[in-house]
Design a protein around this motif. Sequence first.
Motif, PDB file in Angstrom:
ATOM      1  N   SER A   1       0.712  -0.987   0.293  1.00 43.96           N
ATOM      2  CA  SER A   1       0.254   0.227  -0.119  1.00 43.96           C
ATOM      3  C   SER A   1       0.588   1.302   0.142  1.00 43.96           C
ATOM      4  O   SER A   1       1.488   1.372   0.455  1.00 43.96           O
ATOM      5  CB  SER A   1      -1.030  -0.012   1.763  1.00 43.96           C
ATOM      6  N   PRO A   2       0.419   2.178  -1.061  1.00 45.07           N
ATOM      7  CA  PRO A   2       1.577   3.717  -1.140  1.00 45.07           C
ATOM      8  C   PRO A   2       1.066   4.050   0.244  1.00 45.07           C
ATOM      9  O   PRO A   2       2.143   5.019   0.293  1.00 45.07           O
ATOM     10  CB  PRO A   2       1.303   4.116  -2.798  1.00 45.07           C
ATOM     11  N   SER A   3      -0.282   4.457   0.978  1.00 45.44           N
ATOM     12  CA  SER A   3       0.265   5.157   2.432  1.00 45.44           C
ATOM     13  C   SER A   3       0.109   4.835   3.463  1.00 45.44           C
ATOM     14  O   SER A   3       0.279   5.087   4.483  1.00 45.44           O
ATOM     15  CB  SER A   3      -1.556   5.673   2.265  1.00 45.44           C
ATOM     16  N   SER A   4       1.324   3.327   3.421  1.00 47.93           N
ATOM     17  CA  SER A   4       1.783   2.376   4.664  1.00 47.93           C
ATOM     18  C   SER A   4       2.932   3.465   5.641  1.00 47.93           C
ATOM     19  O   SER A   4       3.153   3.762   4.760  1.00 47.93           O
ATOM     20  CB  SER A   4       2.303   1.175   3.919  1.00 47.93           C
ATOM     21  N   ARG A   5       2.458   3.525   6.508  1.00 50.61           N
ATOM     22  CA  ARG A   5       2.935   4.388   7.679  1.00 50.61           C
ATOM     23  C   ARG A   5       4.670   3.795   7.628  1.00 50.61           C
ATOM     24  O   ARG A   5       5.000   2.576   7.548  1.00 50.61           O
ATOM     25  CB  ARG A   5       2.932   4.015   8.525  1.00 50.61           C
ATOM     26  N   PRO A   6       5.415   4.362   7.555  1.00 44.97           N
ATOM     27  CA  PRO A   6       6.836   4.328   8.121  1.00 44.97           C
ATOM     28  C   PRO A   6       6.631   3.132   9.401  1.00 44.97           C
ATOM     29  O   PRO A   6       5.852   4.158  10.224  1.00 44.97           O
ATOM     30  CB  PRO A   6       7.695   5.529   8.243  1.00 44.97           C
ATOM     31  N   SER A   7       7.894   1.937   9.769  1.00 45.96           N
ATOM     32  CA  SER A   7       7.798   1.380  10.251  1.00 45.96           C
ATOM     33  C   SER A   7       8.395   2.454  12.102  1.00 45.96           C
ATOM     34  O   SER A   7       9.336   3.628  11.340  1.00 45.96           O
ATOM     35  CB  SER A   7       8.509   0.199  10.501  1.00 45.96           C
TER      36      SER A   7
ATOM     37  N   CYS B   1      14.442   4.075   9.613  1.00 42.30           N
ATOM     38  CA  CYS B   1      13.204   4.234   9.423  1.00 42.30           C
ATOM     39  C   CYS B   1      12.974   4.027   8.229  1.00 42.30           C
ATOM     40  O   CYS B   1      13.034   4.696   6.558  1.00 42.30           O
ATOM     41  CB  CYS B   1      12.847   5.951   9.336  1.00 42.30           C
ATOM     42  N   ASN B   2      12.264   2.746   8.288  1.00 41.83           N
ATOM     43  CA  ASN B   2      11.875   1.755   6.827  1.00 41.83           C
ATOM     44  C   ASN B   2      10.425   2.160   6.402  1.00 41.83           C
ATOM     45  O   ASN B   2      10.343   1.784   7.085  1.00 41.83           O
ATOM     46  CB  ASN B   2      12.065   0.465   6.829  1.00 41.83           C
ATOM     47  N   SER B   3      10.172   2.304   5.122  1.00 41.99           N
ATOM     48  CA  SER B   3       8.870   1.640   4.897  1.00 41.99           C
ATOM     49  C   SER B   3       9.158   0.636   2.707  1.00 41.99           C
ATOM     50  O   SER B   3       9.846   0.839   2.925  1.00 41.99           O
ATOM     51  CB  SER B   3       8.361   3.458   5.073  1.00 41.99           C
ATOM     52  N   SER B   4       7.218   0.819   3.195  1.00 43.77           N
ATOM     53  CA  SER B   4       7.795   0.030   1.764  1.00 43.77           C
ATOM     54  C   SER B   4       7.927   1.345   0.331  1.00 43.77           C
ATOM     55  O   SER B   4       7.801   0.930  -0.663  1.00 43.77           O
ATOM     56  CB  SER B   4       5.928   0.075   1.384  1.00 43.77           C
ATOM     57  N   VAL B   5       7.497   2.649   1.320  1.00 36.69           N
ATOM     58  CA  VAL B   5       8.675   3.733  -0.200  1.00 36.69           C
ATOM     59  C   VAL B   5       9.687   4.397  -0.174  1.00 36.69           C
ATOM     60  O   VAL B   5      10.378   3.593  -1.308  1.00 36.69           O
ATOM     61  CB  VAL B   5       7.862   4.790  -0.250  1.00 36.69           C
ATOM     62  N   ALA B   6      10.551   3.601   0.827  1.00 35.64           N
ATOM     63  CA  ALA B   6      12.215   4.351   1.115  1.00 35.64           C
ATOM     64  C   ALA B   6      12.661   3.089   2.436  1.00 35.64           C
ATOM     65  O   ALA B   6      11.773   3.149   3.536  1.00 35.64           O
ATOM     66  CB  ALA B   6      12.508   5.414   0.918  1.00 35.64           C
ATOM     67  N   ASP B   7      13.853   2.823   2.297  1.00 35.69           N
ATOM     68  CA  ASP B   7      14.520   3.052   3.021  1.00 35.69           C
ATOM     69  C   ASP B   7      15.867   3.863   3.668  1.00 35.69           C
ATOM     70  O   ASP B   7      16.614   4.724   3.264  1.00 35.69           O
ATOM     71  CB  ASP B   7      15.432   1.899   3.480  1.00 35.69           C
ATOM     72  N   VAL B   8      14.655   4.296   4.626  1.00 41.89           N
ATOM     73  CA  VAL B   8      16.465   5.810   5.598  1.00 41.89           C
ATOM     74  C   VAL B   8      17.031   4.866   6.783  1.00 41.89           C
ATOM     75  O   VAL B   8      16.797   4.372   7.533  1.00 41.89           O
ATOM     76  CB  VAL B   8      15.545   6.880   5.654  1.00 41.89           C
ATOM     77  N   GLU B   9      18.248   5.315   6.965  1.00 38.74           N
ATOM     78  CA  GLU B   9      19.270   5.231   7.717  1.00 38.74           C
ATOM     79  C   GLU B   9      19.573   6.232   7.915  1.00 38.74           C
ATOM     80  O   GLU B   9      20.308   6.948   7.009  1.00 38.74           O
ATOM     81  CB  GLU B   9      19.948   3.965   7.828  1.00 38.74           C
ATOM     82  N   ALA B  10      19.865   6.880   8.916  1.00 39.48           N
ATOM     83  CA  ALA B  10      20.803   8.164   9.574  1.00 39.48           C
ATOM     84  C   ALA B  10      22.412   7.317  10.661  1.00 39.48           C
ATOM     85  O   ALA B  10      21.542   6.852  11.895  1.00 39.48           O
ATOM     86  CB  ALA B  10      20.321   8.734  10.076  1.00 39.48           C
ATOM     87  N   LYS B  11      23.352   7.269  10.064  1.00 40.24           N
ATOM     88  CA  LYS B  11      24.276   6.986  11.321  1.00 40.24           C
ATOM     89  C   LYS B  11      25.308   7.892  11.469  1.00 40.24           C
ATOM     90  O   LYS B  11      26.059   8.910  11.090  1.00 40.24           O
ATOM     91  CB  LYS B  11      24.668   5.989  11.030  1.00 40.24           C
ATOM     92  N   ILE B  12      25.782   7.688  12.787  1.00 41.82           N
ATOM     93  CA  ILE B  12      26.685   9.372  13.954  1.00 41.82           C
ATOM     94  C   ILE B  12      27.518   8.387  13.567  1.00 41.82           C
ATOM     95  O   ILE B  12      27.557   7.855  13.595  1.00 41.82           O
ATOM     96  CB  ILE B  12      26.446   9.677  15.046  1.00 41.82           C
ATOM     97  N   SER B  13      28.811   8.757  12.766  1.00 38.65           N
ATOM     98  CA  SER B  13      30.523   8.957  13.006  1.00 38.65           C
ATOM     99  C   SER B  13      30.817  10.089  13.074  1.00 38.65           C
ATOM    100  O   SER B  13      31.558  10.640  12.200  1.00 38.65           O
ATOM    101  CB  SER B  13      30.689   8.121  11.361  1.00 38.65           C
ATOM    102  N   GLY B  14      32.071   9.880  13.947  1.00 39.67           N
ATOM    103  CA  GLY B  14      32.602  10.840  14.412  1.00 39.67           C
ATOM    104  C   GLY B  14      31.554  12.124  14.487  1.00 39.67           C
ATOM    105  O   GLY B  14      30.653  12.505  15.621  1.00 39.67           O
ATOM    106  N   SER B  15      31.852  13.532  14.172  1.00 43.74           N
ATOM    107  CA  SER B  15      31.521  14.889  14.264  1.00 43.74           C
ATOM    108  C   SER B  15      30.313  15.026  12.584  1.00 43.74           C
ATOM    109  O   SER B  15      29.956  15.848  12.743  1.00 43.74           O
ATOM    110  CB  SER B  15      32.916  16.250  14.299  1.00 43.74           C
TER     111      SER B  15
END
Length: 193
Positions: free
Chosen positions: A70-76, A102-116
């Motif tokens: 479903s395109p309107s599915s909410r992100p996990s 933060c993943n969903s059927s539309v996109a997978d997003v990953e944010a990672k702090i690495s040093g500064s």
Amino acid sequence: MSHITVERNRRRQMNEHLKVLRSLTPCFYIKRGDQASIIGGAIEFIKEMQQLLHSLETKKKRKSLSPSPSPSSRPSVLQLTSPPPLASCSPFEAVKELSACCNSSVADVEAKISGSNVILKTLSKSIPGQVVRIISLLEREAFEILHLSISSMEDTVLYSFVIKIGLQCKLSVEELAFEVQQSFSQELLALTF
């Protein structure tokens, strides 16, 4: 052949291979021109491509299990995790890095702090203008973009950002992943209407 000639040929061949390796690796991965930096950068690039391949395979399996997402599915729900220690990094480095997915059927997003810095990766189908929306979001939230890498395979695109946290920034890494995920969801809703 003398030992000197054999050694000279070996060094010439090694230098040629290093030139080819450097030309095949995006410049962001290679900090300096010495042999160790070229090889280290190529290793990091290969690891990122392996992650992309694994992510694409996982997405393909998910798609085959649920043929009509479903395109309107909410992100996990956001997950705050410590990345698993890689063979090349010490356990101390692995503990220092925090990431949010933060993943969903539309996109997978990953944010990672690495040093500064923050490493932000998004994996989705190609959506016209999406990279501009992400850049606008980052600039609006006082992040400075240091590097952007775009990799695509068929209709899937991976955006990899290296961003510096600005003094005015008020978002946590979890909020950043969620906001970027929302930029994909909002675009998909706009395309369906």
